[in-house]
Design a protein around this motif. Structure first.
Motif, PDB file in Angstrom:
ATOM      1  N   GLU A  82       0.834  -1.199   0.000  1.00 36.53           N
ATOM      2  CA  GLU A  82       0.000   0.000   0.000  1.00 36.53           C
ATOM      3  C   GLU A  82       0.868   1.248   0.000  1.00 36.53           C
ATOM      4  N   PRO A  83       0.317   2.379  -0.447  1.00 35.28           N
ATOM      5  CA  PRO A  83       1.088   3.623  -0.489  1.00 35.28           C
ATOM      6  C   PRO A  83       1.715   3.946   0.867  1.00 35.28           C
ATOM      7  N   GLY A  84       2.991   4.335   0.823  1.00 34.88           N
ATOM      8  CA  GLY A  84       3.708   4.700   2.033  1.00 34.88           C
ATOM      9  C   GLY A  84       4.486   3.564   2.661  1.00 34.88           C
ATOM     10  N   GLU A  85       4.160   2.320   2.310  1.00 35.78           N
ATOM     11  CA  GLU A  85       4.911   1.180   2.838  1.00 35.78           C
ATOM     12  C   GLU A  85       6.232   1.037   2.090  1.00 35.78           C
ATOM     13  N   SER A  86       7.178   0.358   2.707  1.00 36.26           N
ATOM     14  CA  SER A  86       8.513   0.253   2.110  1.00 36.26           C
ATOM     15  C   SER A  86       8.700  -1.085   1.407  1.00 36.26           C
ATOM     16  N   VAL A  87       9.382  -1.030   0.271  1.00 32.58           N
ATOM     17  CA  VAL A  87       9.686  -2.204  -0.542  1.00 32.58           C
ATOM     18  C   VAL A  87      11.188  -2.237  -0.804  1.00 32.58           C
ATOM     19  N   LEU A  88      11.798  -3.385  -0.600  1.00 34.71           N
ATOM     20  CA  LEU A  88      13.216  -3.574  -0.875  1.00 34.71           C
ATOM     21  C   LEU A  88      13.344  -4.446  -2.123  1.00 34.71           C
ATOM     22  N   GLU A 104       7.525   1.970  -7.197  1.00 33.50           N
ATOM     23  CA  GLU A 104       7.562   3.429  -7.083  1.00 33.50           C
ATOM     24  C   GLU A 104       6.265   4.050  -7.591  1.00 33.50           C
ATOM     25  N   ARG A 105       5.749   3.524  -8.700  1.00 34.77           N
ATOM     26  CA  ARG A 105       4.487   4.028  -9.233  1.00 34.77           C
ATOM     27  C   ARG A 105       3.319   3.742  -8.297  1.00 34.77           C
ATOM     28  N   SER A 106       3.478   2.749  -7.435  1.00 40.79           N
ATOM     29  CA  SER A 106       2.428   2.386  -6.484  1.00 40.79           C
ATOM     30  C   SER A 106       2.442   3.273  -5.243  1.00 40.79           C
ATOM     31  N   GLY A 107       3.390   4.197  -5.193  1.00 38.99           N
ATOM     32  CA  GLY A 107       3.441   5.120  -4.061  1.00 38.99           C
ATOM     33  C   GLY A 107       4.170   4.583  -2.852  1.00 38.99           C
ATOM     34  N   THR A 108       5.021   3.572  -3.057  1.00 39.56           N
ATOM     35  CA  THR A 108       5.747   2.998  -1.933  1.00 39.56           C
ATOM     36  C   THR A 108       7.044   3.754  -1.677  1.00 39.56           C
ATOM     37  N   SER A 109       7.625   3.471  -0.538  1.00 39.61           N
ATOM     38  CA  SER A 109       8.961   3.956  -0.221  1.00 39.61           C
ATOM     39  C   SER A 109       9.938   2.894  -0.721  1.00 39.61           C
ATOM     40  N   LEU A 110      10.636   3.204  -1.794  1.00 40.04           N
ATOM     41  CA  LEU A 110      11.448   2.209  -2.496  1.00 40.04           C
ATOM     42  C   LEU A 110      12.888   2.204  -2.006  1.00 40.04           C
ATOM     43  N   LEU A 111      13.396   1.004  -1.774  1.00 38.25           N
ATOM     44  CA  LEU A 111      14.794   0.803  -1.411  1.00 38.25           C
ATOM     45  C   LEU A 111      15.413  -0.155  -2.422  1.00 38.25           C
ATOM     46  N   GLY A 112      16.443   0.287  -3.116  1.00 42.03           N
ATOM     47  CA  GLY A 112      17.102  -0.558  -4.103  1.00 42.03           C
ATOM     48  C   GLY A 112      18.343  -1.209  -3.538  1.00 42.03           C
ATOM     49  N   LYS A 129      17.764  -4.016   8.598  1.00 46.30           N
ATOM     50  CA  LYS A 129      17.916  -2.580   8.847  1.00 46.30           C
ATOM     51  C   LYS A 129      16.654  -1.794   8.533  1.00 46.30           C
ATOM     52  N   HIS A 130      16.044  -2.061   7.361  1.00 45.40           N
ATOM     53  CA  HIS A 130      14.928  -1.243   6.905  1.00 45.40           C
ATOM     54  C   HIS A 130      13.552  -1.852   7.190  1.00 45.40           C
ATOM     55  N   LYS A 131      13.536  -3.158   7.434  1.00 48.22           N
ATOM     56  CA  LYS A 131      12.283  -3.872   7.711  1.00 48.22           C
ATOM     57  C   LYS A 131      11.170  -3.520   6.710  1.00 48.22           C
ATOM     58  N   PRO A 132      11.394  -3.806   5.430  1.00 45.77           N
ATOM     59  CA  PRO A 132      10.362  -3.544   4.418  1.00 45.77           C
ATOM     60  C   PRO A 132       9.203  -4.527   4.549  1.00 45.77           C
ATOM     61  N   HIS A 212      -2.968 -13.012   3.918  1.00 52.43           N
ATOM     62  CA  HIS A 212      -3.379 -12.223   5.084  1.00 52.43           C
ATOM     63  C   HIS A 212      -3.080 -10.745   4.859  1.00 52.43           C
ATOM     64  N   LYS A 213      -1.928 -10.448   4.306  1.00 55.93           N
ATOM     65  CA  LYS A 213      -1.572  -9.062   4.008  1.00 55.93           C
ATOM     66  C   LYS A 213      -2.456  -8.506   2.894  1.00 55.93           C
ATOM     67  N   MET A 214      -2.682  -9.332   1.885  1.00 53.03           N
ATOM     68  CA  MET A 214      -3.397  -8.919   0.687  1.00 53.03           C
ATOM     69  C   MET A 214      -4.871  -8.634   0.945  1.00 53.03           C
ATOM     70  N   PHE A 215      -5.504  -9.451   1.780  1.00 53.55           N
ATOM     71  CA  PHE A 215      -6.938  -9.335   1.989  1.00 53.55           C
ATOM     72  C   PHE A 215      -7.302  -8.551   3.252  1.00 53.55           C
ATOM     73  N   ASN A 216      -6.310  -7.911   3.851  1.00 52.51           N
ATOM     74  CA  ASN A 216      -6.572  -7.039   5.001  1.00 52.51           C
ATOM     75  C   ASN A 216      -6.012  -5.644   4.753  1.00 52.51           C
ATOM     76  N   ARG A 217      -6.146  -5.205   3.521  1.00 48.89           N
ATOM     77  CA  ARG A 217      -5.666  -3.884   3.133  1.00 48.89           C
ATOM     78  C   ARG A 217      -6.586  -2.784   3.658  1.00 48.89           C
ATOM     79  N   LYS A 218      -6.024  -1.595   3.819  1.00 47.07           N
ATOM     80  CA  LYS A 218      -6.819  -0.425   4.147  1.00 47.07           C
ATOM     81  C   LYS A 218      -7.321   0.264   2.882  1.00 47.07           C
ATOM     82  N   THR A 219      -6.615   0.054   1.783  1.00 45.35           N
ATOM     83  CA  THR A 219      -6.983   0.675   0.511  1.00 45.35           C
ATOM     84  C   THR A 219      -7.129  -0.407  -0.561  1.00 45.35           C
ATOM     85  N   LYS A 220      -7.883  -0.093  -1.608  1.00 45.34           N
ATOM     86  CA  LYS A 220      -8.014  -1.036  -2.710  1.00 45.34           C
ATOM     87  C   LYS A 220      -6.746  -1.035  -3.562  1.00 45.34           C
TER      88      LYS A 220
END
Length: 376
Positions: A82-88, A104-112, A129-132, A212-220
């Motif tokens: 979801e937007p604002g969450e971090s992805v590694l 990045e297009r999904s609005g995540t906080s991207l870590l490469g 360190k980042h716990k994505p 569990h993560k997928m079907f308990n989203r706050k946003t569509k």
């Protein structure tokens, strides 16, 4: 448009698509039925079982996307982040770059997380360190000819409550992968490489953690077409008694995918892995005999797609154009970060035979002999 369709017969010895067996072509040419007919549901159920076998998983949430591997790639990211969450994202070639852009297009906080091709392994300290919420890795990076080790990474992700997403588009059926045993939360692939079906369908599976993560989203999810709330029903994975229309699936594509998975099951995964390894080794020896340098160290080479360093003094486009013109054979250059660095030769699935390796070697030797070498 007022003339019959013509398509040349070519040896597809690039990174995919690969040549399709007559049996799979015949399956794809069977009469169309409705995408919501009971017979279609049975075929979809067979596809699900075939994917479970190929992935080595018992996950109920296992389907095939109506689209290429990119469709599965976007489905995985759009549904679990979801937007604002971090992805590694582990970037070992173009597919890591693609997932990074999608995230990045999904609005995540991207870590490469970059790694040199020759190293072949990532430092996973960044997960701690980042716990994505999501960590992505390409198992078979076709742009580099790299097969990245997977063992132990899923354990680290679970320790830090991070979902582990793996791309096996270029490696499924060619190199061992064990979704459940290796604690992979989301796994996807494509139909057109070692599976040998035409392009256009993409297997994907989610385990209970991912669901569990997928079907308990706050946003569509940002995509309606790739929303697993609807797709899980379309594939009969949500436990509901009726399947409701969501989209019109590629009926002929599903016929072909079903047949390709049946062929893999008949042959057996271990036999398929063994053959790809043996034919790849045969190709390596032949290339080295030609004086060609292999690009990736042996311990992390991808059996389905071999990369060679561009021979010194040659223009890679000229070599490949000569091979296409005189041998009706596709090989390709690099892609993304490997552009202008490598030539790629793919022998996978139906094309994974020593006689095809000999054809590829003869064509390449002919090109080296007849293409002009610069003085540099």
């Amino acid at each position: 448009m007022l003339r019959p369709l013509e398509a040349p017969l070519r040896h597809l010895f690039g990174p995919g698509p690969s040549n399709v067996t007559p049996r799979i072509l015949a399956a794809g040419s069977r009469p169309i039925i409705g995408h919501m007919h009971p017979e279609m549901y049975e075929i979809m159920n067979d596809i699900k079982k075939g994917i479970q076998y190929a992935f080595q998983t018992e996950n109920n949430m296992t389907i095939a996307m109506s689209g290429s591997g990119h469709a599965a790639m976007e489905c995985a990211v759009f549904n679990t982040v979801e937007p604002g969450e971090s992805v590694l994202v582990a970037i070992n070639g173009i597919w890591g770059e693609r997932v990074a852009e999608i995230a990045e297009r999904s609005g995540t906080s991207l870590l490469g997380l970059q790694t040199p091709y020759k190293k072949g392994r990532f430092s996973l300290i960044a997960i701690e360190k980042h716990k994505p919420v999501l960590f992505f890795l390409t198992h078979g990076e076709s742009s580099a000819g790299l097969c990245h080790p997977v063992d132990g990474i899923g354990d680290i992700c679970r320790k830090h409550n991070c979902l582990f997403l793996v791309d096996t588009v270029a490696s499924l059926g060619a190199a061992p992968i064990f979704m459940d045993k290796q604690n992979i939360d989301i796994l996807y692939s494509g139909s057109q490489k070692a599976l040998n079906a035409p392009p256009g369908t993409a297997p994907i599976s989610f385990n209970e953690r991912a669901c569990h993560k997928m079907f308990n989203r706050k946003t569509k999810p940002i995509s309606y077409l790739f929303d697993m709330t609807h797709l899980s029903n379309y594939w009969g994975c949500d436990g509901k008694p009726a399947r409701i229309y969501h989209h019109t699936g590629p009926v002929s594509g599903f016929f072909a995918l079903r047949e390709s998975l049946a062929i893999l099951a008949e042959k057996g995964l271990e036999e398929s892995w063994k053959k790809h390894k043996e034919v790849a080794a045969y190709l390596y020896r032949g290339l080295e005999d030609l004086g060609v340098k292999l690009f990736i160290p042996d311990r992390v080479r991808l059996p389905s797609v071999t990369t060679i360093a561009i021979p010194e003094g040659y223009q890679w486009r000229e070599l490949l154009s000569y091979i296409m013109k005189h041998h009706q054979m596709e090989m390709t250059g690099g892609l993304g970060p490997s552009m202008d660095m490598v030539i790629r030769i793919g022998l996978m699935g139906y094309n994974c035979e020593k006689r095809n390796a000999d054809m590829a070697l003869n064509a390449f030797a002919d090109a080296l002999k007849n293409c002009k070498k610069t003085k540099a």
